[in-house]
Design a protein around this motif. Structure first.
Motif, PDB file in Angstrom:
ATOM      1  N   UNK A 109       0.748  -1.207   0.248  1.00 14.03           N
ATOM      2  CA  UNK A 109       0.066  -0.041  -0.318  1.00 14.03           C
ATOM      3  C   UNK A 109       0.979   1.265   0.122  1.00 14.03           C
ATOM      4  N   UNK A 110       2.009   1.289  -0.084  1.00 12.12           N
ATOM      5  CA  UNK A 110       3.040   2.379  -0.266  1.00 12.12           C
ATOM      6  C   UNK A 110       3.544   2.529   1.091  1.00 12.12           C
ATOM      7  N   UNK A 111       3.223   1.935   2.166  1.00 16.29           N
ATOM      8  CA  UNK A 111       3.690   2.477   3.533  1.00 16.29           C
ATOM      9  C   UNK A 111       5.184   2.153   3.535  1.00 16.29           C
ATOM     10  N   UNK A 112       6.109   3.068   3.811  1.00 17.28           N
ATOM     11  CA  UNK A 112       7.694   2.835   3.807  1.00 17.28           C
ATOM     12  C   UNK A 112       7.872   1.964   5.015  1.00 17.28           C
ATOM     13  N   UNK A 113       8.744   1.209   5.000  1.00 17.39           N
ATOM     14  CA  UNK A 113       9.313   0.443   6.062  1.00 17.39           C
ATOM     15  C   UNK A 113       9.355   1.088   7.503  1.00 17.39           C
ATOM     16  N   UNK A 114       9.832   1.957   7.651  1.00 18.40           N
ATOM     17  CA  UNK A 114      10.166   2.982   8.960  1.00 18.40           C
ATOM     18  C   UNK A 114       8.771   2.974   9.708  1.00 18.40           C
ATOM     19  N   UNK A 115       7.749   3.182   8.831  1.00 19.45           N
ATOM     20  CA  UNK A 115       6.299   3.362   9.176  1.00 19.45           C
ATOM     21  C   UNK A 115       5.379   2.391   9.444  1.00 19.45           C
ATOM     22  N   UNK A 116       5.776   1.267   9.035  1.00 18.18           N
ATOM     23  CA  UNK A 116       5.056   0.060   9.018  1.00 18.18           C
ATOM     24  C   UNK A 116       4.339  -0.318  10.279  1.00 18.18           C
ATOM     25  N   UNK A 117       5.264  -0.005  11.362  1.00 14.23           N
ATOM     26  CA  UNK A 117       5.020  -0.600  12.690  1.00 14.23           C
ATOM     27  C   UNK A 117       3.688   0.330  13.214  1.00 14.23           C
ATOM     28  N   UNK A 118       4.258   1.544  13.098  1.00 12.02           N
ATOM     29  CA  UNK A 118       3.417   2.663  13.561  1.00 12.02           C
ATOM     30  C   UNK A 118       1.779   2.526  12.883  1.00 12.02           C
ATOM     31  N   UNK A 119       1.791   2.371  11.704  1.00  8.44           N
ATOM     32  CA  UNK A 119       0.771   2.205  10.731  1.00  8.44           C
ATOM     33  C   UNK A 119      -0.210   1.009  11.050  1.00  8.44           C
ATOM     34  N   UNK A 120       0.732  -0.129  11.352  1.00 10.26           N
ATOM     35  CA  UNK A 120      -0.125  -1.331  11.845  1.00 10.26           C
ATOM     36  C   UNK A 120      -0.757  -1.107  13.298  1.00 10.26           C
ATOM     37  N   UNK A 121       0.157  -0.481  14.190  1.00  9.33           N
ATOM     38  CA  UNK A 121      -0.731  -0.507  15.473  1.00  9.33           C
ATOM     39  C   UNK A 121      -1.902   0.554  15.388  1.00  9.33           C
ATOM     40  N   UNK A 122      -1.622   1.696  14.462  1.00  9.71           N
ATOM     41  CA  UNK A 122      -2.880   2.587  14.293  1.00  9.71           C
ATOM     42  C   UNK A 122      -4.173   2.026  13.859  1.00  9.71           C
ATOM     43  N   UNK A 123      -3.927   1.029  12.843  1.00  9.80           N
ATOM     44  CA  UNK A 123      -5.067   0.213  12.234  1.00  9.80           C
ATOM     45  C   UNK A 123      -5.740  -0.485  13.287  1.00  9.80           C
ATOM     46  N   UNK A 124      -4.829  -1.347  13.883  1.00  8.35           N
ATOM     47  CA  UNK A 124      -5.548  -2.243  15.212  1.00  8.35           C
ATOM     48  C   UNK A 124      -6.090  -1.457  16.030  1.00  8.35           C
ATOM     49  N   UNK A 125      -5.461  -0.616  16.567  1.00 10.04           N
ATOM     50  CA  UNK A 125      -5.987   0.269  17.484  1.00 10.04           C
ATOM     51  C   UNK A 125      -7.379   0.905  17.074  1.00 10.04           C
ATOM     52  N   UNK A 126      -7.513   1.564  15.901  1.00 10.60           N
ATOM     53  CA  UNK A 126      -8.578   2.048  15.339  1.00 10.60           C
ATOM     54  C   UNK A 126      -9.844   1.000  15.426  1.00 10.60           C
ATOM     55  N   UNK A 127      -9.478  -0.212  14.818  1.00 10.35           N
ATOM     56  CA  UNK A 127     -10.329  -1.240  14.821  1.00 10.35           C
ATOM     57  C   UNK A 127     -10.915  -1.610  16.153  1.00 10.35           C
ATOM     58  N   UNK A 128      -9.996  -1.765  17.188  1.00  7.44           N
ATOM     59  CA  UNK A 128     -10.559  -2.022  18.487  1.00  7.44           C
ATOM     60  C   UNK A 128     -11.354  -1.031  18.992  1.00  7.44           C
ATOM     61  N   UNK A 129     -10.940   0.482  18.806  1.00  2.00           N
ATOM     62  CA  UNK A 129     -11.798   1.307  19.128  1.00  2.00           C
ATOM     63  C   UNK A 129     -12.975   1.539  18.645  1.00  2.00           C
ATOM     64  N   UNK A 130     -13.195   1.157  17.497  1.00  2.32           N
ATOM     65  CA  UNK A 130     -14.551   1.138  16.687  1.00  2.32           C
ATOM     66  C   UNK A 130     -15.374   0.138  17.514  1.00  2.32           C
ATOM     67  N   UNK A 131     -14.873  -1.203  17.573  1.00  2.00           N
ATOM     68  CA  UNK A 131     -15.775  -2.120  18.041  1.00  2.00           C
ATOM     69  C   UNK A 131     -16.120  -1.804  19.516  1.00  2.00           C
ATOM     70  N   UNK A 132     -15.189  -1.023  20.470  1.00  2.00           N
ATOM     71  CA  UNK A 132     -15.587  -0.620  21.818  1.00  2.00           C
ATOM     72  C   UNK A 132     -16.579   0.584  21.596  1.00  2.00           C
TER      73      UNK A 132
END
Length: 177
Positions: free
Chosen positions: A41-64
């Motif tokens: 999706x074009x996410x640079x390697x140095x940002x992948x961990x942060x983007x992955x964490x943000x996606x997961x946190x947003x999904x969990x926050x949405x469910x909550x």
């Protein structure tokens, strides 16, 4: 009646977003594969961990947010925003003609395709129906709800959520290559 449809939409989306988040963090390998998939999706390697964490946190926050009456509209809004972002990312990959596998609900052998855009459009429609079903009478609490109708609405929502989660596999059975 519309309030029960709205409740069902909330349950369906909460289950879908929760399952999506959990599938990405089940184990070390799942987390690593999800992070790595962000490169398509074009996410640079140095940002992948942060983007992955943000996606997961947003999904969990949405469910909550969807699980609580007073925050349900916010949950529907956040869920719709996430779906729009996911749809734009999928569209970008498809326009570029690059290959990326869907890590929406964990590992998948299926490449992203138009069917994922269709799935997201369906989920966006469900979010819109959830907003339409959000009623001021929900402030009355459980006393204003029919428990049997809530049970049926919740059950149907969970079954439909299971179908959404299994969407790639169902499409592969119905439309084999």
């Amino acid at each position: 009646m519309i309030a029960y449809i709205g409740f069902g939409c909330r349950v369906l989306l909460a289950v879908v977003f929760f399952a999506a988040a959990v599938s990405k963090v089940r184990g070390r390998r799942d987390r690593a594969e999800f992070r790595a998939s962000l490169g398509a999706f074009g996410v640079k390697p140095r940002w992948r961990s942060a983007v992955a964490a943000a996606v997961i946190m947003c999904e969990l926050a949405t469910a909550a947010l969807l699980a609580v009456d007073v925050t349900a509209l916010a949950g529907l809004g956040v869920g719709a925003a996430l779906l729009i972002v996911f749809t734009m990312a999928i569209s970008s990959v498809l326009r570029q003609g690059t290959s990326a596998s869907c890590r929406c609900f964990g590992a998948s052998a299926q490449s992203l395709g138009r069917r994922h855009l269709v799935r997201n459009a369906i989920l966006l429609s469900i979010a819109a129906a959830g907003v339409a079903g959000a009623s001021p009478t929900t402030a009355l609490g459980a006393a204003g709800w029919n428990p049997a109708a809530l049970l049926v609405s919740g059950f149907v929502a969970v079954v439909l959520a299971a179908l959404v989660i299994s969407y790639d596999d169902l499409v592969a059975v119905v439309l084999p290559r």
